[in-house]
Structures are given as C-alpha cells and as structure tokens.
Design an enzyme around this catalytic site. Structure first.
Site, short mmCIF file in Angstrom:
data_model
loop_
_atom_site.label_atom_id
_atom_site.label_comp_id
_atom_site.label_asym_id
_atom_site.label_seq_id
_atom_site.Cartn_x
_atom_site.Cartn_y
_atom_site.Cartn_z
N GLY A 35 45.11 61.96 18.25
CA GLY A 35 44.77 61.01 19.31
C GLY A 35 45.82 59.94 19.52
O GLY A 35 45.76 59.20 20.52
N GLU A 36 46.77 59.81 18.61
CA GLU A 36 47.81 58.80 18.82
C GLU A 36 48.72 59.20 19.98
O GLU A 36 48.90 60.38 20.26
CB GLU A 36 48.63 58.62 17.53
CG GLU A 36 47.80 57.98 16.42
CD GLU A 36 48.57 57.76 15.13
OE1 GLU A 36 49.75 58.16 15.05
OE2 GLU A 36 47.97 57.21 14.20
N ASP A 184 29.13 37.21 44.67
CA ASP A 184 29.16 36.04 43.77
C ASP A 184 30.26 35.10 44.23
O ASP A 184 31.06 35.44 45.12
CB ASP A 184 29.35 36.47 42.28
CG ASP A 184 30.58 37.32 42.06
OD1 ASP A 184 31.58 37.13 42.78
OD2 ASP A 184 30.55 38.18 41.17
N LYS A 207 25.47 34.15 41.60
CA LYS A 207 25.03 35.14 40.61
C LYS A 207 25.04 34.53 39.22
O LYS A 207 25.94 33.78 38.87
CB LYS A 207 26.02 36.32 40.68
CG LYS A 207 25.83 37.40 39.65
CD LYS A 207 26.80 38.56 39.89
CE LYS A 207 28.06 38.45 39.06
NZ LYS A 207 28.97 39.58 39.19
N ARG A 209 25.02 35.99 35.31
CA ARG A 209 25.04 37.20 34.50
C ARG A 209 24.24 36.95 33.23
O ARG A 209 24.55 36.06 32.46
CB ARG A 209 26.48 37.61 34.17
CG ARG A 209 26.54 38.91 33.39
CD ARG A 209 27.95 39.50 33.32
NE ARG A 209 28.39 40.12 34.57
CZ ARG A 209 27.97 41.29 35.03
NH1 ARG A 209 27.07 41.98 34.36
NH2 ARG A 209 28.44 41.77 36.16
C1 R5P Z 1 32.57 39.75 38.18
O1 R5P Z 1 32.55 38.56 38.46
C2 R5P Z 1 33.22 40.78 39.04
O2 R5P Z 1 33.78 40.23 40.19
C3 R5P Z 1 32.22 41.85 39.44
O3 R5P Z 1 31.24 41.29 40.29
C4 R5P Z 1 31.54 42.46 38.26
O4 R5P Z 1 32.44 42.71 37.24
C5 R5P Z 1 30.81 43.72 38.64
O5 R5P Z 1 30.21 44.24 37.51
P1 R5P Z 1 28.94 45.16 37.62
O6 R5P Z 1 29.27 46.26 38.58
O7 R5P Z 1 28.74 45.66 36.20
O8 R5P Z 1 27.80 44.31 38.07
#
Ligand code: R5P
Length: 309
Positions: A35-36, A184, A207, A209
């Site tokens: 795998g290297e 976001d 948004k 997370r």
């Molecule tokens: C994060 O701020 C990025 O701009 C994307 O919105 C994010 O990484 C998308 O990730 P996922 O598809 O897992 O929601």
C-alpha cells in the site's frame, strides 16, 4: 512549459494543459503491494521538467493524495536542482540547478475544514499541510478553498480561484433557477457571486453543525413559493446540509430544488440521499465523482496565469 501530474488530478492536468498552451506530461505514481506509494519523474520526462517552469496538478485528498503531492514535489525539485544521483548508477548523476519554477495547482484541498483549533490540543491541519507544501514549491493555485484566510501569509504566493462562474454557466444552461440559496453563512460569498452572475434573487440560511452527520438550520422565511431554487455550496460531503436546506425550501413552496458545488466529496450514501431531496446535483470535477459536470480547469488556469506572470 509542461503541466505534470501523478495519478491524483491527472484528468484535470490533461484538460488544463491546452488552456495554458502547455503540454501534459504524466509522472509515475503507483502503489507497492503493502500500500505504500512510489513516485518518479520518468527518465524521458526529466528534460521537460527541467527545461521550463512546471505546473504540477495534484489533490491533497484523500490522505494518499497528500503524500503523493509531497513526494512528487520533492522528486520534481530534485530533478530541477539537478540532483539525479541514483543507486543504479544511471547517468547523468547530476546536472546544473535550473532554479525556481514549480507551481502547484490543487483542485481540492483536503483538510480545508480543519482550519481552526476548535478544541484545545487539535492540529490546525489546513495550515500544517499548507506550510509543508509551501516548502517544496514556488507558488500555489487553489480552487474554492473553504476559508482562504488560513493560507494567507504562506512563504510562497497563493492564488485562490473559484469555479463559481462555470457553475453559474451550468445552472443557466441546465436549470434556469429563479433563486439562489447559500445553505450557511460560509457559502454566502460564493452563492452571491452565482446569483449576481445569473441576475437571480438570493438568500442564505444559518446552520449549526451538531456533528459530522447532523446539522440544523434556523427557521427563516424565504420568498421561494413557486420558484426553482439552486443551493450553492463549496462542497457536499454527507449531503446533510443540502438535504436539510432543500426540505426547508420545499416546505416554503419551491417547485424544484437543485444543488451545485465545486467539490463533490459525496461520502457513502450521499448520492442516493441527495436523490431523495433534490432534483439535480451539479459538481465540478475537482474530485472524480458521478455528478462532475463542470470543468475545474478554466478556474485553475486563471490562477496559474497570475502566478506565472
Ligand atoms: C461547511 O461549512 C461546508 O461549506 C459544507 O456546507 C459542508 O461541508 C457540507 O457537508 P455535508 O454535505 O456533510 O453537510
């Protein structure tokens, strides 16, 4: 002047070369049985790599891409410095140093989202990788880096380029959206650029997370009743962000929802998850993926032309 690549980013290198009026030269990159990785500037390409500055296309994703990028940068650097000394005794063992001239083009910069120390003790991975790369090249062009601030003040010039104009073209020709949504705050600049280019209405969501697979959007009234909407983001990974945003849009009367991004990571199950929530997915080819319909080569070419001036 050659555009070179190993296995990572080869198709983009091949597309980029004619845009820069350069020729494409394939470098050797393969795996040992354990795998290297193994990389080499082929003997018959040594002259091309030394004759003029070199554009090297490589992704820092997945982790094997980081290693391939660093090993090939070192190999190209040795060839350009004239350090050809080798165990087999193949001549010449050394040549004059031809000087600076290695320009790295990165379609997808892996680890871009680890750009802060979110908790004590973490590595700021995006910066660590940038500093490693900067030690081995003379300039870098990066496509739609998640948050460019993390690579400001590297020891070499960095051109941050964007595929948003190509994404706007794609959406104009294939979707004709009325409304562009940033899912976001981080994607506002990119999505606004697309909206302005297309003369569309625009808004964004806020948004939070919760974890890698779970996000929440704050409720917001969007004027999307009876409209076709395109959600524009820099990357789609699990698809969670897009699916939640699409649900909010449909609840408010959007008649069709499309998703567009530069980097289609599409981690396990993302493509089918998205198929249940949006009417179409449009990605650039910065990473090979089944929804890659926009070439990333023109944007990279714009950045490289500035670096090569
Ligand atoms: C994060 O701020 C990025 O701009 C994307 O919105 C994010 O990484 C998308 O990730 P996922 O598809 O897992 O929601």
């Amino acid at each position: 002047m050659p555009v070179v690549s190993g296995s990572s980013g080869r198709a983009i290198g091949e597309a980029l070369a004619p845009l820069l009026e350069m020729k494409f030269v394939a470098l050797e990159s393969r795996r040992f049985p354990d795998g290297e990785g193994y990389v080499r500037v082929p003997y018959d390409s040594i002259e091309a790599v030394r004759a003029e500055p070199v554009v090297f296309v490589s992704n820092t994703y997945p982790d094997s891409g980081i290693l391939e990028t660093i090993l090939l940068l070192e190999a190209i650097g040795d060839v350009r410095r004239g350090n050809l000394s080798n165990y087999k005794g193949k001549e010449p063992q050394s040549l004059p140093d031809v000087g600076k001239g290695i320009y790295l083009a990165i379609p997808y910069y892996g680890y871009s989202r680890q750009d802060k120390r979110f908790s004590p003790g973490e590595a700021i991975s995006a910066r660590v990788i940038g500093e490693m790369l900067a030690r081995c090249c003379d300039g870098i062009a990066i496509l739609d880096l998640h948050a460019p601030a993390i690579l400001e003040n590297l020891s070499v010039p960095v051109e941050f380029v964007s595929a948003m104009s190509e994404i706007a073209e794609r959406l104009t020709e294939n979707v004709s959206p009325d409304f562009i949504l940033s899912p976001d705050k981080g994607a506002i600049a990119r999505a606004t650029e697309v909206a302005n280019l297309m003369g569309c209405e625009f808004s964004y969501l806020e948004k939070t997370r919760i974890d890698a697979h779970t996000i929440e959007h704050q409720p917001k009234d969007l004027d999307v009743n009876g409209k076709v909407v395109a959600i524009v983001d820099d990357m789609i990974s699990t698809g969670g962000t897009i699916c939640r945003a699409s649900d909010a849009l449909r609840r408010q009367g959007a008649t069709a929802v499309h998703a567009a991004c530069t980097h289609g990571l599409f981690t396990a199950g993302a493509i089918s998850r998205l198929a249940n929530h949006v009417d179409g997915v449009h990605s650039s080819d910065s990473l090979p993926n089944p929804r890659a319909v926009v070439s990333s080569a023109p944007a990279l070419a714009r950045g490289l032309r500035k670096l090569l001036q």
